[in-house]
Design an enzyme around this catalytic site. Structure first.
Site, PDB file in Angstrom:
ATOM      1  CG  ASN A  89       1.661   3.626   4.099  1.00 57.08           C
ATOM      2  OD1 ASN A  89       1.434   2.731   3.285  1.00 57.08           O
ATOM      3  ND2 ASN A  89       1.755   3.404   5.397  1.00 57.08           N
ATOM      4  CD  GLU A 126      -1.882   1.204   5.203  1.00 52.26           C
ATOM      5  OE1 GLU A 126      -1.633   0.224   4.476  1.00 52.26           O
ATOM      6  OE2 GLU A 126      -1.975   1.122   6.421  1.00 52.26           O
ATOM      7  CB  THR A 146      -0.894   0.041   1.255  1.00 57.33           C
ATOM      8  OG1 THR A 146      -0.067  -0.029   2.427  1.00 57.33           O
ATOM      9  CG2 THR A 146      -1.907  -1.081   1.256  1.00 57.33           C
TER      10      THR A 146
HETATM   11  P1  ADP Z   1       5.016   0.673   3.676  1.00 58.28           P
HETATM   12  O1  ADP Z   1       4.568   0.242   5.013  1.00 58.28           O
HETATM   13  O2  ADP Z   1       6.358   1.318   3.701  1.00 58.28           O
HETATM   14  O3  ADP Z   1       3.970   1.480   2.980  1.00 58.28           O
HETATM   15  P2  ADP Z   1       4.304  -1.527   1.919  1.00 58.28           P
HETATM   16  O4  ADP Z   1       4.718  -2.951   2.093  1.00 58.28           O
HETATM   17  O5  ADP Z   1       2.892  -1.153   2.136  1.00 58.28           O
HETATM   18  O6  ADP Z   1       5.251  -0.670   2.837  1.00 58.28           O
HETATM   19  O7  ADP Z   1       4.790  -1.165   0.458  1.00 58.28           O
HETATM   20  C1  ADP Z   1       4.457   0.048  -0.089  1.00 58.28           C
HETATM   21  C2  ADP Z   1       5.196   0.436  -1.345  1.00 58.28           C
HETATM   22  O8  ADP Z   1       5.077  -0.560  -2.369  1.00 58.28           O
HETATM   23  C3  ADP Z   1       4.529   1.671  -1.916  1.00 58.28           C
HETATM   24  O9  ADP Z   1       5.019   2.854  -1.304  1.00 58.28           O
HETATM   25  C4  ADP Z   1       4.919   1.573  -3.367  1.00 58.28           C
HETATM   26  O10 ADP Z   1       6.165   2.213  -3.553  1.00 58.28           O
HETATM   27  C5  ADP Z   1       5.084   0.068  -3.631  1.00 58.28           C
HETATM   28  N1  ADP Z   1       4.005  -0.550  -4.433  1.00 58.28           N
HETATM   29  C6  ADP Z   1       4.250  -1.506  -5.383  1.00 58.28           C
HETATM   30  N2  ADP Z   1       3.102  -1.902  -5.977  1.00 58.28           N
HETATM   31  C7  ADP Z   1       2.087  -1.182  -5.382  1.00 58.28           C
HETATM   32  C8  ADP Z   1       0.663  -1.151  -5.584  1.00 58.28           C
HETATM   33  N3  ADP Z   1       0.065  -1.922  -6.496  1.00 58.28           N
HETATM   34  N4  ADP Z   1      -0.067  -0.287  -4.826  1.00 58.28           N
HETATM   35  C9  ADP Z   1       0.552   0.494  -3.903  1.00 58.28           C
HETATM   36  N5  ADP Z   1       1.887   0.502  -3.672  1.00 58.28           N
HETATM   37  C10 ADP Z   1       2.673  -0.329  -4.405  1.00 58.28           C
HETATM   38  N1  RBF Z   2      -6.297  -3.231   8.542  1.00 58.09           N
HETATM   39  C1  RBF Z   2      -7.089  -3.580   9.577  1.00 58.09           C
HETATM   40  O1  RBF Z   2      -6.602  -3.743  10.691  1.00 58.09           O
HETATM   41  N2  RBF Z   2      -8.446  -3.750   9.403  1.00 58.09           N
HETATM   42  C2  RBF Z   2      -9.041  -3.609   8.194  1.00 58.09           C
HETATM   43  O2  RBF Z   2     -10.256  -3.770   8.083  1.00 58.09           O
HETATM   44  C3  RBF Z   2      -8.222  -3.274   7.062  1.00 58.09           C
HETATM   45  N3  RBF Z   2      -8.757  -3.136   5.826  1.00 58.09           N
HETATM   46  C4  RBF Z   2      -7.949  -2.827   4.774  1.00 58.09           C
HETATM   47  C5  RBF Z   2      -8.500  -2.712   3.492  1.00 58.09           C
HETATM   48  C6  RBF Z   2      -7.709  -2.412   2.386  1.00 58.09           C
HETATM   49  C7  RBF Z   2      -8.331  -2.310   1.024  1.00 58.09           C
HETATM   50  C8  RBF Z   2      -6.307  -2.196   2.582  1.00 58.09           C
HETATM   51  C9  RBF Z   2      -5.433  -1.868   1.404  1.00 58.09           C
HETATM   52  C10 RBF Z   2      -5.761  -2.300   3.840  1.00 58.09           C
HETATM   53  C11 RBF Z   2      -6.556  -2.610   4.951  1.00 58.09           C
HETATM   54  N4  RBF Z   2      -6.034  -2.744   6.231  1.00 58.09           N
HETATM   55  C12 RBF Z   2      -6.827  -3.079   7.290  1.00 58.09           C
HETATM   56  C13 RBF Z   2      -4.674  -2.247   6.519  1.00 58.09           C
HETATM   57  C14 RBF Z   2      -3.593  -3.252   6.605  1.00 58.09           C
HETATM   58  O3  RBF Z   2      -3.519  -3.660   7.942  1.00 58.09           O
HETATM   59  C15 RBF Z   2      -2.346  -2.487   6.197  1.00 58.09           C
HETATM   60  O4  RBF Z   2      -2.352  -2.298   4.805  1.00 58.09           O
HETATM   61  C16 RBF Z   2      -1.102  -3.137   6.682  1.00 58.09           C
HETATM   62  O5  RBF Z   2      -1.022  -2.890   8.055  1.00 58.09           O
HETATM   63  C17 RBF Z   2       0.147  -2.569   6.010  1.00 58.09           C
HETATM   64  O6  RBF Z   2       0.325  -1.219   6.249  1.00 58.09           O
HETATM   65 MG    MG Z   3       1.950   0.692   2.954  1.00 57.54          MG
END
Ligand code: ADP
Ligand code: RBF
Ligand code: MG
Length: 189
Positions: free
Chosen positions: A44, A124, A42
């Site tokens: 952020n 996110e 995701t």
């Molecule tokens: P963080 O906790 O640092 O956000 P994530 O595991 O959520 O770590 O990874 C996020 C990063 O992955 C984003 O900042 C982006 O650079 C990359 N990324 C790759 N593919 C996607 C995608 N489909 N949607 C969102 N972020 C993506």
């Molecule tokens: N985290 C939760 O604890 N509860 C949720 O209901 C929840 N729903 C999510 C739905 C979507 C579409 C996404 C992308 C994330 C969601 N998450 C939720 C967040 C998830 O815990 C988070 O992406 C991870 O902690 C990584 O940052």
């Molecule tokens: Mg993220």
């Protein structure tokens, strides 16, 4: 794919307060759990960069469209709070040919991630697209067209993943209808 107890009915076109649209927001690093633990990365964005209206939304899952752009900046390595390092490439590997710069469907979680016990709010975005590289430091502009469900706590990681997959399916289905598709153009420059 419908019928989860927590699902809200989605109207046949965006209804107030939607559509909401943002300016370009910085993509920052979180804990790195999205890809590593859930297999769902995701992007952020800092909640301070979002409007009052968006910050006033109830915690939960939303959908819309997003567009990413690179930022002209030298790569930089930063440390997370937990000590791990992240290389910010500012989106230099984003590829037009790969469709990375297109207006893409997005599911957005605005919440405190109770499953992970965070005590602060994050916004996110899971962008529904295969990127070949990450793009920390790039910017994303997006709109929010509707609400899917409240944020929930889960007993297992698998249950959270499964629900996110349903959110993605729900979003794609709705975004593909005429009354929602038209809002892609809100993000065109
Ligand atoms: P963080 O906790 O640092 O956000 P994530 O595991 O959520 O770590 O990874 C996020 C990063 O992955 C984003 O900042 C982006 O650079 C990359 N990324 C790759 N593919 C996607 C995608 N489909 N949607 C969102 N972020 C993506
Ligand atoms: N985290 C939760 O604890 N509860 C949720 O209901 C929840 N729903 C999510 C739905 C979507 C579409 C996404 C992308 C994330 C969601 N998450 C939720 C967040 C998830 O815990 C988070 O992406 C991870 O902690 C990584 O940052
Ligand atoms: Mg993220």
């Amino acid at each position: 794919m419908t019928g989860r107890a927590a699902d809200f009915p989605i109207p046949d076109k965006p209804s107030a307060p939607f559509p909401l649209v943002t300016g370009y927001c910085n993509i920052v690093c979180g804990f790195g759990r999205g890809s590593a633990e859930l297999g769902i990365p995701t992007a952020n964005v800092p909640v301070q960069e979002l409007s009052k209206t968006i910050n006033g939304l109830q915690l939960g899952v939303y959908f819309g469209f997003a567009k990413i752009k690179a930022v002209d900046h030298e790569p930089e390595t930063v440390s997370r709070n937990n000590g791990t390092k992240v290389k910010m490439n500012y989106g230099r590997f984003l590829s037009r040919e790969n469709g990375d710069l297109d207006i893409l469907p997005v599911v957005l979680s605005v919440g405190k991630n109770p499953f992970y016990d965070n005590d602060f709010k994050t916004a996110e975005l899971y962008i529904v697209h295969e990127f070949d590289n990450d793009f920390y430091g790039a910017q994303v502009k997006f709109n929010i067209l509707g609400y899917i469900r409240p944020e929930l706590n889960y007993t297992t990681k698998e249950a959270l993943i499964q629900d996110i997959k349903i959110d993605i399916k729900t979003a794609l289905k709705v975004l593909n209808t005429e009354n929602y598709k038209v809002f892609r153009s809100q993000l065109a420059d």
